[in-house]
Structures are given as C-alpha cells and as structure tokens.
Design an enzyme around this catalytic site. Structure first.
Site, PDB file in Angstrom:
ATOM      1  N   VAL A  49      53.369 -33.591   2.050  1.00  0.00           N
ATOM      2  CA  VAL A  49      52.803 -32.968   3.248  1.00  0.00           C
ATOM      3  C   VAL A  49      52.391 -31.528   2.945  1.00  0.00           C
ATOM      4  O   VAL A  49      51.357 -31.054   3.418  1.00  0.00           O
ATOM      5  CB  VAL A  49      53.784 -33.037   4.429  1.00  0.00           C
ATOM      6  CG1 VAL A  49      53.150 -32.432   5.681  1.00  0.00           C
ATOM      7  CG2 VAL A  49      54.195 -34.479   4.709  1.00  0.00           C
ATOM      8  N   ASP A  50      53.193 -30.832   2.158  1.00  0.00           N
ATOM      9  CA  ASP A  50      52.800 -29.489   1.706  1.00  0.00           C
ATOM     10  C   ASP A  50      51.475 -29.551   0.958  1.00  0.00           C
ATOM     11  O   ASP A  50      50.580 -28.720   1.164  1.00  0.00           O
ATOM     12  CB  ASP A  50      53.868 -28.897   0.781  1.00  0.00           C
ATOM     13  CG  ASP A  50      54.999 -28.235   1.539  1.00  0.00           C
ATOM     14  OD1 ASP A  50      54.741 -27.649   2.600  1.00  0.00           O
ATOM     15  OD2 ASP A  50      56.140 -28.293   1.064  1.00  0.00           O
ATOM     16  N   TYR A  51      51.354 -30.524   0.048  1.00  0.00           N
ATOM     17  CA  TYR A  51      50.140 -30.638  -0.756  1.00  0.00           C
ATOM     18  C   TYR A  51      48.930 -30.897   0.134  1.00  0.00           C
ATOM     19  O   TYR A  51      47.888 -30.250   0.004  1.00  0.00           O
ATOM     20  CB  TYR A  51      50.304 -31.749  -1.795  1.00  0.00           C
ATOM     21  CG  TYR A  51      49.147 -31.832  -2.762  1.00  0.00           C
ATOM     22  CD1 TYR A  51      49.119 -31.047  -3.905  1.00  0.00           C
ATOM     23  CD2 TYR A  51      48.075 -32.680  -2.519  1.00  0.00           C
ATOM     24  CE1 TYR A  51      48.055 -31.096  -4.795  1.00  0.00           C
ATOM     25  CE2 TYR A  51      46.999 -32.741  -3.398  1.00  0.00           C
ATOM     26  CZ  TYR A  51      47.001 -31.952  -4.531  1.00  0.00           C
ATOM     27  OH  TYR A  51      45.933 -32.004  -5.385  1.00  0.00           O
ATOM     28  N   GLY A  66      47.982 -27.891   2.084  1.00  0.00           N
ATOM     29  CA  GLY A  66      47.251 -26.968   1.222  1.00  0.00           C
ATOM     30  C   GLY A  66      45.784 -27.357   1.100  1.00  0.00           C
ATOM     31  O   GLY A  66      44.891 -26.503   1.150  1.00  0.00           O
TER      32      GLY A  66
END
Length: 408
Positions: free
Chosen positions: A180-182, A185
């Site tokens: 989810v971070d990726y 981003g």
C-alpha cells in the site's frame, strides 16, 4: 542523450519512512532535483527501522539500512530541525525556488510551523504541494496516523487475502511487502506530475495534492471491490487461485511448485493434453471457463493429482511449448539470477561511501529517448546540507553557527 524528463524541476521533500520517499525517489530518477529534509541526529525515521545496515569499514554503527536505501537514491540530504524558527525559515527559503513540496506529517502538524500549504503558497503561488497521509486531509479519520499494515486491514485487502476458508491457516492475511505504501507512492507521483502539467498548460497555477493510503488501497482492489459494488457480496479468499481464468493456482510437483493460469478455453484444452488427460476438456463440468469457475474445487483437485506425477522443470517446459502461462515460484536469489531479469538490468550498481558496489533495484520505467541510466546512492545523513544552503545565501560561517545550535 536527451535530458531526463523532469530535468529542471526542483522538489523539496519533507516525507519520511516509505510512501512519500518512494514517490520522491521516482521523481528523482526521472531527473528532478530532490532536496530531502531530515532531522539532525536521527534523520528519516526509516533509518532506525532495523537491520540489515551497511557495514562501516571502521566498524562504527551507522543509519544506512535497507529500508532507507530502497527509497532514497538520487536525492540530496539536508538536515534541518523544523521545530525551531530558524529551521522553519530555512525550509521556507528553500520552498521559494521549488516547483514541488512534499510532506507526510499528520494533518495540521505543519500549520503550527507555517509550513502548511497555505503558508507556502503565500510565498510561492505556483508550488505543487503534495500531502501523503494515512487517511487524507479530510474526514473523521484524518487526524490518525496510518501504517501500511493497518490500511491493508481497514481497506479490505486482508479480507480477500489468505488461504481458502476451511484450509489450514485460513483467515485474513497481510500481503508481504508494504504494497500500500508502494502504490500510494505511485499515486503521489502521478498526482504531482499531473499538477505540474496543469500548471504549465494553464498559466502557472499551483495546487494542493492530497494522497492517502486508505484511498489508495480501496482503489487498488479494482475488480474485487467492483464485485461487491455489483452484487453486495465480498469475494472469498482464494489463496493462490487466480482471478478470472480457471484453473489457476499453485500446483505441487515431485520436486517443488509452479504457478499456472489457464486464461481461456483453448489454453484449458492444451493444458489437459499436456497433463495426459485430454478427456477433461470435453467434460461438461469444465468445457467453458464459467463452468470451471463453478466447479473450481473439482478441477483444481484433479489438476493437483496430475501435476504430482512429474518435476517442475518438465511441466514448465511442456506448458511453454503449449503456450500456456506458467512459471516457477522464485525466491529473491532466483529472481535476480533469472536471465530475463538480468537482461532487463533490474539490478544496478552504485558507489556508496560505505559500499563501493552497492546493489539497487532499477526504476521500472524504460524510455526510448530519455532513459534512466545514472543512479546516485542514497545519501548519508546531511551530506548535502552545506552545498544546498549555500544556494539560498547561507555561507559557511552561518551554517557552522546553525550546526552548533543543532538547527542543521
């Protein structure tokens, strides 16, 4: 060679940990000058996220670990204590000449420092200001902090990930990497690039870009979430089963496992022939893909028994000849030793002060006219403070005085 796509764009990066830094790294790869603001002494929180750390030749402890390294190449590191008035002045002075400012503080945190969007817009009307948070700038959850695993849970991803109900270990499961971070981003990068284009095409207008993990994970559920919106039912967890074509999943062979995805009826007929069971292709339960979805457990069980007869390499070779998508289940060593991965240059080498031949993962985008070829190692904490501050009129004596006060 042509200049990189974002040559001439200047970005002030106040993000930490992963989603924001990954976005800033993407933009840096594409040619933007990215000035990363870090806390004096400790730096980006990611620097303390644990081993492995690079080895210092003198055996000293350092803060250059894998978590930080994966998201901070091609940037300049400047240490500034933004909790001090002098530090806030430095950030505002830098922001005056930047095209983009990025931050991932809790909603409202930067307003007390006059580093929020409205404050920065007042000194640089054309700025693109991107805020990356767990839950966004509005809504009842806006004040909350948010980490990848929490959003995987709250956004529904874990509810459809894991072993099939009834199997050992069944239940909600987190996806391994901080996916989810990726994805957040990537959405941040898209938002910034779109806002930059809008500014160029529409007379210099800047704007505030609001990107959050919660929105991102919900949007990423795509056809899974759409099933719920169409019929009101949450799809069941499918383990390694595929999405759409059937049968699809992991099958155990005599010496390991492979992943198979039978995408259409023709592929199913050819797979049955490879497995030595052509009669399955005319079985009324399995003739059409919709039939195989309805009778999924039955066809998966039959295929499981057939694959157990021979080794992985045999099946992969035969399936390749038959034009059926399949692949080995590689660990990371096998991934980076794969000849196709090597031919695509997915592993790049950079010269780092602690590791002269440090391996990184290359940017996943390939351009014909403006290729990303040069990579600079993720910077040591504060490595560029003096040089960057010199560009806004801070001479060496002033920088040394600020250092003595632990402002930089």
């Amino acid at each position: 060679m042509s200049a990189l796509p974002l040559s001439g764009i200047k970005i002030l990066d106040l993000t930490r940990v992963l989603a924001g830094p990954l976005s800033a790294q993407m933009l840096a790869d594409l040619g933007a000058e990215v000035i990363k603001i870090e806390r004096p002494g400790g730096g980006d929180d990611a620097r303390a996220f644990g081993p492995p750390y690079l080895k210092d030749p003198d055996g000293k402890a350092n803060n250059n670990n894998s978590f930080y390294i994966c998201a901070n190449r091609n940037k300049k590191s400047v240490t500034v204590n933004i909790a001090t008035p002098e530090g806030q002045d430095i950030v505002r002075d830098l922001a005056k000449s930047c095209d983009v400012m990025m931050e991932n503080y809790k909603v409202g945190d930067l307003k007390r420092y006059r580093l929020d969007y409205e404050s920065i817009k007042a000194i640089n009307p054309g700025i693109i200001y991107c805020s990356v948070t767990g839950f966004g700038q509005t809504g009842p959850y806006a004040p909350r902090a948010g980490y990848d695993a929490i959003l995987q849970a709250m956004g529904g991803l874990m509810s459809v990930t894991g072993h099939l109900d009834g199997e050992p270990g069944a239940g909600p499961m987190k996806v391994g990497p901080s996916i989810v971070d990726y994805m957040t981003g990537m959405n941040s990068s898209i938002g910034i690039l779109a806002a930059l284009y809008h500014r160029k095409a529409n007379g210099g207008e800047g704007q505030h870009v609001d990107v959050c993990l919660f929105d991102t994970v919900i949007a990423s559920l795509s056809h899974y979430a759409q099933i719920f919106l169409v019929n009101g039912q949450t799809p069941p967890r499918r383990g390694t089963w595929g999405n759409g074509g059937m049968p699809a999943g992991v099958f155990r062979c005599t010496d390991g496992e492979l992943m198979l995805v039978v995408g259409n009826d023709g592929q199913f007929q050819r797979t049955c022939a490879v497995l030595g069971a052509p009669e399955l292709a005319t079985d009324p339960r399995f003739v059409k893909n919709n039939d195989r979805v309805v009778h999924g457990k039955e066809i998966m069980a039959i295929f499981a028994g057939l694959f157990l007869k021979k080794p992985v390499a045999y099946w992969l070779d035969e399936l390749e000849k038959a034009g059926v998508p399949s692949g080995p289940i590689n660990d990371f060593a096998q991934v980076f030793n794969d000849p196709h991965v090597q031919s695509r240059g997915m592993q790049v080498k950079v010269d780092h002060p602690l590791e002269p031949d440090l391996s990184l993962i290359r940017n996943a985008i390939t351009f014909s006219g403006t290729p990303v070829k040069d990579y600079r190692a993720p910077p040591l904490l504060g490595a560029d403070t003096k040089d960057v501050l010199a560009t806004i009129g801070y001479d060496e004596a002033k920088v040394e005085a600020l250092k003595a006060q632990k402002i930089v």
